[in-house]
Each structure stands twice: as structure tokens, then as C-alpha cells.
Design a protein around this motif. Structure first.
Motif, PDB file in Angstrom:
ATOM      1  N   LEU A  21       0.834  -1.201   0.000  1.00  0.00           N
ATOM      2  CA  LEU A  21       0.000   0.000   0.000  1.00  0.00           C
ATOM      3  C   LEU A  21       0.874   1.258   0.000  1.00  0.00           C
ATOM      4  CD1 LEU A  21      -2.854   1.205   0.162  1.00  0.00           C
ATOM      5  CD2 LEU A  21      -2.687   1.079   2.646  1.00  0.00           C
ATOM      6  N   LEU A  22       1.923   1.241   0.816  1.00  0.00           N
ATOM      7  CA  LEU A  22       2.839   2.381   0.873  1.00  0.00           C
ATOM      8  C   LEU A  22       3.549   2.583  -0.468  1.00  0.00           C
ATOM      9  CD1 LEU A  22       4.126   4.574   2.634  1.00  0.00           C
ATOM     10  CD2 LEU A  22       5.861   2.905   3.310  1.00  0.00           C
ATOM     11  N   PHE A  23       3.949   1.460  -1.094  1.00  0.00           N
ATOM     12  CA  PHE A  23       4.583   1.529  -2.413  1.00  0.00           C
ATOM     13  C   PHE A  23       3.643   2.153  -3.440  1.00  0.00           C
ATOM     14  CE2 PHE A  23       5.243  -0.401  -6.597  1.00  0.00           C
ATOM     15  CZ  PHE A  23       6.535   0.048  -6.866  1.00  0.00           C
ATOM     16  N   LEU A  24       2.370   1.785  -3.386  1.00  0.00           N
ATOM     17  CA  LEU A  24       1.378   2.313  -4.324  1.00  0.00           C
ATOM     18  C   LEU A  24       1.209   3.824  -4.134  1.00  0.00           C
ATOM     19  CD1 LEU A  24      -0.765   1.736  -6.481  1.00  0.00           C
ATOM     20  CD2 LEU A  24      -2.402   1.331  -4.647  1.00  0.00           C
ATOM     21  N   VAL A  25       1.139   4.251  -2.876  1.00  0.00           N
ATOM     22  CA  VAL A  25       1.007   5.685  -2.580  1.00  0.00           C
ATOM     23  C   VAL A  25       2.221   6.451  -3.101  1.00  0.00           C
ATOM     24  CG1 VAL A  25       0.933   7.401  -0.726  1.00  0.00           C
ATOM     25  CG2 VAL A  25      -0.522   5.376  -0.603  1.00  0.00           C
ATOM     26  N   CYS A  26       3.417   5.911  -2.859  1.00  0.00           N
ATOM     27  CA  CYS A  26       4.646   6.569  -3.326  1.00  0.00           C
ATOM     28  C   CYS A  26       4.702   6.646  -4.847  1.00  0.00           C
ATOM     29  CB  CYS A  26       5.878   5.828  -2.801  1.00  0.00           C
ATOM     30  SG  CYS A  26       6.099   5.998  -1.019  1.00  0.00           S
ATOM     31  N   ALA A  27       4.270   5.568  -5.517  1.00  0.00           N
ATOM     32  CA  ALA A  27       4.286   5.540  -6.981  1.00  0.00           C
ATOM     33  C   ALA A  27       3.348   6.597  -7.552  1.00  0.00           C
ATOM     34  CB  ALA A  27       3.885   4.148  -7.474  1.00  0.00           C
ATOM     35  N   VAL A  28       2.146   6.721  -6.973  1.00  0.00           N
ATOM     36  CA  VAL A  28       1.191   7.733  -7.441  1.00  0.00           C
ATOM     37  C   VAL A  28       1.735   9.134  -7.204  1.00  0.00           C
ATOM     38  CG1 VAL A  28      -1.104   8.724  -7.043  1.00  0.00           C
ATOM     39  CG2 VAL A  28      -0.827   6.236  -7.164  1.00  0.00           C
ATOM     40  N   ALA A  29       2.286   9.358  -6.001  1.00  0.00           N
ATOM     41  CA  ALA A  29       2.848  10.681  -5.680  1.00  0.00           C
ATOM     42  C   ALA A  29       3.997  11.041  -6.613  1.00  0.00           C
ATOM     43  CB  ALA A  29       3.320  10.704  -4.229  1.00  0.00           C
ATOM     44  N   SER A  30       4.845  10.066  -6.915  1.00  0.00           N
ATOM     45  CA  SER A  30       5.983  10.307  -7.813  1.00  0.00           C
ATOM     46  C   SER A  30       5.510  10.676  -9.206  1.00  0.00           C
ATOM     47  CB  SER A  30       6.878   9.068  -7.888  1.00  0.00           C
ATOM     48  OG  SER A  30       7.386   8.760  -6.618  1.00  0.00           O
TER      49      SER A  30
END
Length: 200
Positions: A21-30
Motif C-alpha cells: 500500500l505504501l509503495f502504491l502511494v509513493c508511486a502515485v505521488a511520484s
């Protein structure tokens, strides 16, 4: 059945779910940051070209102002029996003389030549073209200074400069055949300058 319930209530492996979930959030933010940065970069490039068009337009406006504002020209003319005026001579061969002759001939002339040809200027290997359209409206000289060009966005930046004349005519001398010869001293004063279209 109890084994399934125990499996559902178990907290083992939850860290993997949170990590995904954290990886997904970071990917979207990036991706949002990258898109915003690329958009801003493109906009900055366009702004730079808009600025260059603006500086080219204001530079020529200053040149035009130097040649007209507060300057005078004397126009010799003939007037026939029907009061049609024909300029015969002017003591200035530049822009000042051209617009002064045009004014004496017709204070509502639809087109007055300000530049014989368009001017070009190269900035950062990009060519910008300046053209000036002049006309007389109710005795006022209206000059539209337009600059075009650009590598990314070939927009136009246009300034409108308006000059008001003061005309002092000498006594007209009666000639042969009903014609009169006269002289007029024309002094120009800048009335206003404003942007009429942006550089985008």
C-alpha cells in the motif's frame, strides 16, 4: 472451520500488505510530481519566448518613440481648387517625414508605411520578426508593433503606440491655375502605448 477463522484473524503477513500500500502511494505521488515538473518546464520555456517577444516589441517601440516623440517635420504642399492637398516635399526622409506627409495629405489614411520591410532578430538561435502596421485615425497616428516567432510556441506580442500631432500651417500662397502652395510644421507627441495582444 475454526482454522479458517484463525487464519483470517491472524496478523502475520500484514506488514507486506502495508508495504504494498505504501509503495502504491509513493508511486502515485511520484508520477504526480513528474507530470507537474514536466508541465512547469514546458511552461517556463514558453514564458521565456514570451519575454523575448515582449523585449523585442518594447525595443522597437523605444526606437519609434525616439524618432517621433517631440520631433517636428516641415511639409511643403499644394492645394488645388477642390481643396485636394498634395505634399510635394518634406525636410525629413525617415519615419518622421513619412507620417507627417501622410497626415497633411489625409488625416484618415488607412495605411501608412512605418517600416519598409519587417525586421528580424535572433535570440538563442531563435528568429523573431517585428512588423509595424501604421494608420491615421482622425489625425492620430496608430502604430501596431507585432513580434512573432519562437521555437516552442510561435505566438505574437503586439503593442499599440498612438501619437498625436500639432500642425502649424503658414499662409498659403496663391499660384497659377487656382492652386495654392503652403507649408505645414508637424510636431508629434506620444499619446499612449499599451499591449493589445499577449505573447502566447
Amino acid at each position: 472451520m475454526s482454522a479458517i477463522k484463525k487464519k483470517l484473524k491472524s496478523k502475520r503477513g500484514a506488514s507486506i500488505t502495508f508495504a504494498l500500500l505504501l509503495f502504491l502511494v509513493c508511486a502515485v505521488a511520484s508520477s504526480v510530481v513528474i507530470v507537474a515538473a514536466s508541465t512547469a518546464g514546458g511552461r517556463l520555456s514558453t514564458v521565456k519566448e514570451m519575454d523575448q517577444r515582449y523585449f523585442a516589441a518594447t525595443a522597437f517601440a523605444r526606437t519609434l518613440n525616439d524618432r517621433l516623440d517631440g520631433k517636428s517635420a516641415t511639409v511643403t504642399y499644394q492645394k488645388d481648387e477642390e481643396d485636394i492637398i498634395t505634399p510635394t516635399n518634406v525636410d525629413d526622409i525617415g519615419i518622421l517625414g513619412t507620417v507627417s506627409k501622410a497626415l497633411i495629405q489625409d488625416p484618415n489614411m488607412a495605411s501608412v508605411t512605418i517600416l519598409a520591410e519587417d525586421m528580424t532578430k535572433t535570440v538563442d538561435q531563435v528568429e523573431y520578426t517585428c512588423s509595424v502596421a501604421g494608420k491615421l485615425e482622425k489625425g492620430l497616428l496608430v502604430c501596431d508593433i507585432a513580434v512573432t516567432g519562437g521555437r516552442i510556441n510561435n505566438g505574437t506580442y503586439t503593442l499599440r503606440a498612438i501619437y498625436a500631432p500639432t500642425v502649424m500651417k503658414e499662409v498659403e500662397i496663391q499660384g497659377t491655375g487656382g492652386t495654392k502652395t503652403g507649408k505645414a510644421n508637424v510636431t508629434w507627441k506620444k499619446s499612449s502605448i499599451k499591449k493589445i495582444s499577449g505573447g502566447g
